[in-house]
Structure formats: C-alpha cells, structure tokens
Design an enzyme around this catalytic site. Structure first.
Site, PDB file in Angstrom:
ATOM      1  CE1 TYR A 142       9.756  24.284   0.947  1.00  0.00           C
ATOM      2  CE2 TYR A 142       9.710  22.687   2.731  1.00  0.00           C
ATOM      3  CZ  TYR A 142      10.329  23.732   2.074  1.00  0.00           C
ATOM      4  OH  TYR A 142      11.522  24.210   2.543  1.00  0.00           O
ATOM      5  CD  GLU A 230      12.780  26.009   0.122  1.00  0.00           C
ATOM      6  OE1 GLU A 230      12.660  26.479   1.240  1.00  0.00           O
ATOM      7  OE2 GLU A 230      12.497  26.642  -0.913  1.00  0.00           O
TER       8      GLU A 230
END
Ligand code: GDP
Ligand code: MN
Length: 418
Positions: A142, A230
């Site tokens: 992530y 993101e």
C-alpha cells in the site's frame, strides 16, 4: 459559542471535516473563493487517477477504457495477452464486489465485461470498465499520500499489508503502516522515500524500484491539489518489478479556481441526490450520519450548532448552510432537501438574523410545511433582524420556538427521542 470550536474537532465525522476546516472560519478566503466557483466534490475514477499519476512520472501500466463488451474484447485483443477487466465506479472494494476479473482471451474479456457492465456496486451502476494487461502478482503493498491535519504536512504512508482495506490495517495493526512527512519547503526528499522502503523491509533492488512511485505520488498530490492520492495495490510482480495496479485520487474542490482542468474530471454520479439538489439551489450541504437535521446561516454557526447537538447527546444528520440573506424559497428548498434523508427525525433551525431576516425565514418554514414529504418536529431558534415578526409567524403555525441556542438544541434532541 466558545465551547464550539475545540469540540468540533472531535465530534464531527471526517466528511464534515473538510467542509468545516476548509470552508470554516479558519479559512474564510478559500471559502469565499470556493463559493464563487461551482461547488462540487471531486473523487476521481481509477482511469482518471492513472492518467494523472502517469503525468507525474509514476510508472503506470497501459490500460484502455471500454463502454461495451465489444470494446473490451478489442482492447484485450490489442494487448495480445490475458487481461484484467475492472469496473470503474467511485466506491472502493470493487474486487470483493466482483468488479475486478481476469480474462485469458479476448472472448473471455468480452463475456467478463458484459457481466461487470451494469453491475450495481454498493449503489453505483457500472457504466464503463478498464481493461489492462494482467500482472503476475507476488506481493501487494500500500502506498498513500494525504494532507495530514495533525502534522500540517503532506504525509506519505506505506504498508506491506497492501491490497486489502487500509482503514482496517490502520485500525487493527497500525504498526504495519510506516509514515514520513514531507517538508513544506523542500518537498519530499529521496532519502525519505528510501526510509519508507526500508520500513517495509524491501530488498535493495526493490528499494530502487519503489522510490519513483513515492516521489511521483507526492508530485501528483501537490500538482493536482489533491487531498488524497493512493496506490493500492502497489504490486511486486513475479519478475521483481513493481506496478501501480490501482489508483485513487481525491482532489480538493477549493482549488478549482486554479485548476480549470478539474471541470473535465468531474463525475456527476458521485454526488448524492440531496447534495446535487442543494448545489443547484446554491445551498452548502453535507450529509452526516445522525438524526437531527440542522439548518443555519453561516459556517461558524453550523459548527456551533452541531456541537450543541452533540453536547446534548445526539448527532447531526447534515450540515446545511443557507448563507446570508436567504429568502423564503431557499428556506423551503433546504427543508425539502434535508427530508430526502430518511434518518432525519427532527429539524433544528439556528438562525442569527443579520442580512438574513427572521421573518423571511419563518415565512419560508411555514410555506414549506404543506409541501414536506413527511411530518417531523421542527425546532426554531430565531434571533436578530425582524425577530418579533418571525416569532409571531412561527407561533401562528404552532412550531416550537426557542431563544437560546442551547435551549433549541436540547428541545431538538428531546424531540428526536420521542
Ligand atoms: P479495489 O478492490 O476497488 O481496490 O480494486 P483493485 O484495483 O485494487 O483490485 C482488487 C484486487 O484485484 C487487487 O488487490 C489485486 O489483487 C487484483 N488485481 C488488480 N489488478 C490486477 C492485475 O493486473 N493482475 C492480477 N492478477 N490481479 C489484479
Ligand atoms: Mn485497490
């Protein structure tokens, strides 16, 4: 009024936060600038976010947008290898909802696309899919960039527990998330990107591959005035290389005045019907999770009102700021918009009449009563310009009227419990 300011930080949930912070009394300049522009929020589709990341130097795999199964087939054929077909909707968790599927051949891509197109993913209908060559994933990381209020910096976050819901990782195993804060003047430095990589336990050749994703993501956030950017998953592939397999960007609409290109990125489907109706009426409206509908004139008053509702033990259902000088028709429109929300049990008006005239507001409420979709108790606190006349109008209509804001909030909370 004084107790309102610190409380709001802790009591109002995050969606209201951006509104309160950016449009609140802390930044009246931005608030005014934003109101001159059309008011909307800008959550981007994956394909749009991929495009922005690509322009900022993030290595993004090729992809093709398709509106029909035939277009998906053609795209798969052009790649000449297995592909992944991905629903383009603004809600997360598409993978779990069946919106991300692998297809080995163009024929299969066509079938998979026809299954995904038209799907309902958490209330959003799939109108388009993204076709991208399938990657052979060894591991999922992530990587995220946010504007962090606590440190007042852009914070880059990374986790080896990627792919899944990062909010869950943050809640259950926060130690698995590593963070670095960018200096406001120097920006994000390469050593900080390496620090993130070391924090994830990446090997040295992976560290080198990782750095461009971090610096590119930071650049994207800064350049596009995003509040969030993101990459999840940032995949480590079987051959050791890395690829951004998903992209999410939320831009800050307060920066719309210096980003004419936002207009082309706008996705009308992201707006709730109530939010759209409010925007069209020129009302500032944010839906929240509680049961007390709040109508106020002014952002500071909205915060104070929501704090009072919390103080007396209930939660606001929304934030509706009619602005100064609201006329009867706008008041009526605001009431109808709030009642689109089934969770609303009581409506609380907190009006401080300056340019806004109390009698106009009272007239608006009374005029709206017969047009309301369902009956709810309405508590009204009216002070200021023409308050006597306003209260007389309310009394004739048998509405609960209060003088002090605390009294009004308490009455509203009590009515919501009946
Ligand atoms: P989200 O669920 O909405 O976040 O959608 P993602 O784009 O993140 O996709 C969900 C999952 O699908 C990812 O975590 C991957 O495991 C998988 N996925 C996405 N793209 C690819 C790909 O190109 N190849 C493979 N094998 N899996 C993929
Ligand atoms: Mn994802």
């Amino acid at each position: 009024m004084l107790l309102a300011v610190p409380l709001v930080y802790t009591t109002v949930e995050t969606r209201a936060w951006s509104v309160l912070y950016w449009r609140g009394i802390w930044d009246m300049g931005a608030w005014l600038a934003a109101r001159r522009c059309e008011w909307w929020t800008v959550k981007l589709h994956e394909y749009q976010a991929r495009g922005l990341l690509d322009q900022c130097g993030v290595p993004v795999p090729p992809s093709t947008l398709a509106y029909t199964p035939a277009e998906a087939r053609a795209a798969a054929a052009s790649y000449g290898r297995p592909v992944v077909v991905k629903a383009q909707v603004l809600v997360g968790g598409r993978g779990k909802a069946g919106g991300v599927r692998r297809a080995a051949t163009p024929g299969e891509a066509e079938r998979v696309a026809s299954a995904i197109l038209g799907l309902d993913i958490r209330g959003e209908r799939v109108e388009k899919v993204l076709v991208t060559p399938a990657a052979d994933i060894a591991d999922e990381l992530y990587l995220g960039a946010i504007v962090d209020r606590a440190t007042r910096r852009v914070v880059m976050m990374a986790s080896a527990a990627g792919g899944v819901d990062i909010e869950e990782v943050a809640a259950k195993t926060p130690e698995l998330i590593v963070r670095v804060a960018a200096d406001p003047l120097l920006g994000l430095l390469d050593y900080q990107a390496r620090e993130l990589a070391f924090g994830l336990g990446l090997r040295s050749e992976q560290v080198r591959a990782f750095v461009p994703f971090v610096s590119g993501l930071y650049r994207a956030l800064a350049q596009w005035d995003a509040s969030l950017a993101e990459i999840n998953p940032l995949a480590i592939l079987a051959d050791g290389s890395m690829a951004a397999l998903d992209a999410k960007i939320v831009v800050d609409d307060n920066a719309a005045f210096r980003h004419p290109e936002y207009a082309t990125l706008r996705n009308p489907e992201e707006e709730a019907p109530a939010e759209r109706a409010a925007r069209e009426q020129g009302l500032n409206f944010v839906k929240l999770d509680g049961s007390i509908g709040c109508v106020v004139n002014g952002a500071g008053l909205a915060m104070a009102t929501m704090d009072l509702v919390k103080l007396f033990g209930a939660a606001p259902a929304n934030f509706l700021d009619m602005g100064g000088g609201a006329r009867a028709d706008r008041v009526a429109a605001g009431l109808r918009i709030i009642l689109l929300d089934e969770a609303v049990k009581v409506i609380l008006f907190n009006i401080f009449g300056g340019i806004t005239r109390c009698d106009e507001v009272a007239r608006g409420i009374v005029a709206a009563l017969p047009t309301l979709p369902r009956p709810v108790p309405i508590v009204v606190r009216l002070v200021g310009t023409n308050q006597q006349e306003g209260r007389r109008i309310l009394e004739q209509a048998n509405l609960i009227s209060a003088e002090a804001p605390e009294e009004a909030a308490q009455a509203a909370v009590e009515a919501s419990r009946r």
